[in-house]
Design an enzyme around this catalytic site. Structure first.
Site, PDB file in Angstrom:
ATOM      1  N   SER A 134    -112.861  24.990  90.046  1.00  0.00           N
ATOM      2  CA  SER A 134    -112.753  26.448  90.090  1.00  0.00           C
ATOM      3  C   SER A 134    -113.553  27.032  88.937  1.00  0.00           C
ATOM      4  CB  SER A 134    -111.284  26.859  89.956  1.00  0.00           C
ATOM      5  OG  SER A 134    -111.151  28.247  89.702  1.00  0.00           O
ATOM      6  N   TYR A 147    -103.340  25.929  84.958  1.00  0.00           N
ATOM      7  CA  TYR A 147    -104.202  25.873  86.142  1.00  0.00           C
ATOM      8  C   TYR A 147    -105.665  25.690  85.730  1.00  0.00           C
ATOM      9  CZ  TYR A 147    -106.821  27.131  90.285  1.00  0.00           C
ATOM     10  OH  TYR A 147    -107.718  27.115  91.328  1.00  0.00           O
TER      11      TYR A 147
END
Length: 246
Positions: A134, A147
């Protein structure tokens, strides 16, 4: 006929990738936690798709999933490590430890374990590994804490694999998307209305955009490797630094 092993295929990018690879003439092993979603995907895509329901955090289930593959699906040419979790949006000081642990177990341990299990086959078949990282791996944001840390691990793990697998013919790519409108967004915000508000008017990328990119990478000539690929919609760009003023 080539075979792709796709984790997290019950929705979003994983489901879109399953559809794209079957449309391209591949067999697909589709995994995820929700049996009903996998059954629906199998009904849609037919015999080219082999569904297996299990939780990536379950070691015994991971092993059984691979060990029990039918002969026609056992020769895996591509591993798409797509399954991942983003739980909670609170800053670290207000975060839930169990959310952190679940993200680590899924986004890191699950990816590492599945990769390790399939490496012998991928090396034998001179296959490919595509890991879903990501932009959060590089660009921090409030509430991204663990995350973002797990996705940074995925990115660095991919680059490390690329180095380790030098000379084997196995290709490794880290895909690093920015804003993508999928069910994942709702899970992270915990509310469809909040998700809609977050992306309202932003024209984000779609799951199909990312699936098409993965297909492109998988079907490049075998002497080409995309090490890492960062994607954002045109509406998204880099944010400025935060400054706290007294």
């Amino acid at each position: 006929m080539k075979t792709a092993f796709i984790t997290g295929a019950t929705s979003g990018i994983g489901a879109a990738a399953a559809r794209r690879f079957v449309a391209g003439g591949w067999r697909v092993i589709a995994t995820g936690r929700r049996q009903d979603r996998l059954d629906a995907l199998a009904a849609e895509l037919g015999e080219a798709l082999h569904p297996i329901a299990f939780d990536m955090r379950d070691e015994a289930a991971r092993e059984a999933a691979v060990a029990g593959l039918p002969v026609d699906f056992a020769g895996v040419d591509l591993l798409l490590n797509n399954a991942g979790l983003a739980l909670g949006t609170a800053p670290a000081q207000g975060a839930c430890l169990s959310d952190w642990q679940a993200m680590i177990d899924t986004n890191i341990v699950g990816v590492v374990a599945m990769t390790h299990r399939l490496l012998p086959t991928l090396i034998e078949r001179r296959g490919a590994i595509v890991n879903l990282s990501s932009v959060a791996a590089i660009y921090p944001y409030t509430g991204g804490n663990v995350y973002g840390g797990t996705k940074a691990f995925v990115r660095q793990f991919s680059l490390g694999l690329r180095s380790d697998l030098h000379g084997t013919g196995v290709r490794v790519t880290s895909i690093e998307p920015g804003m993508v409108e999928t069910e994942f967004t709702t899970v992270r915000t915990g509310d469809r209305a909040a998700s809609d508000t977050l992306y309202a008017g932003a024209d984000p990328m779609t799951a199909e955009d990312i699936a098409e990119t993965i297909w492109w990478i998988a079907t490049l000539p075998p002497h080409l490797n995309i090490n890492a690929l960062e994607l954002m919609p045109v509406s998204q760009s880099f944010a400025g630094f935060q400054v706290a003023r007294t």
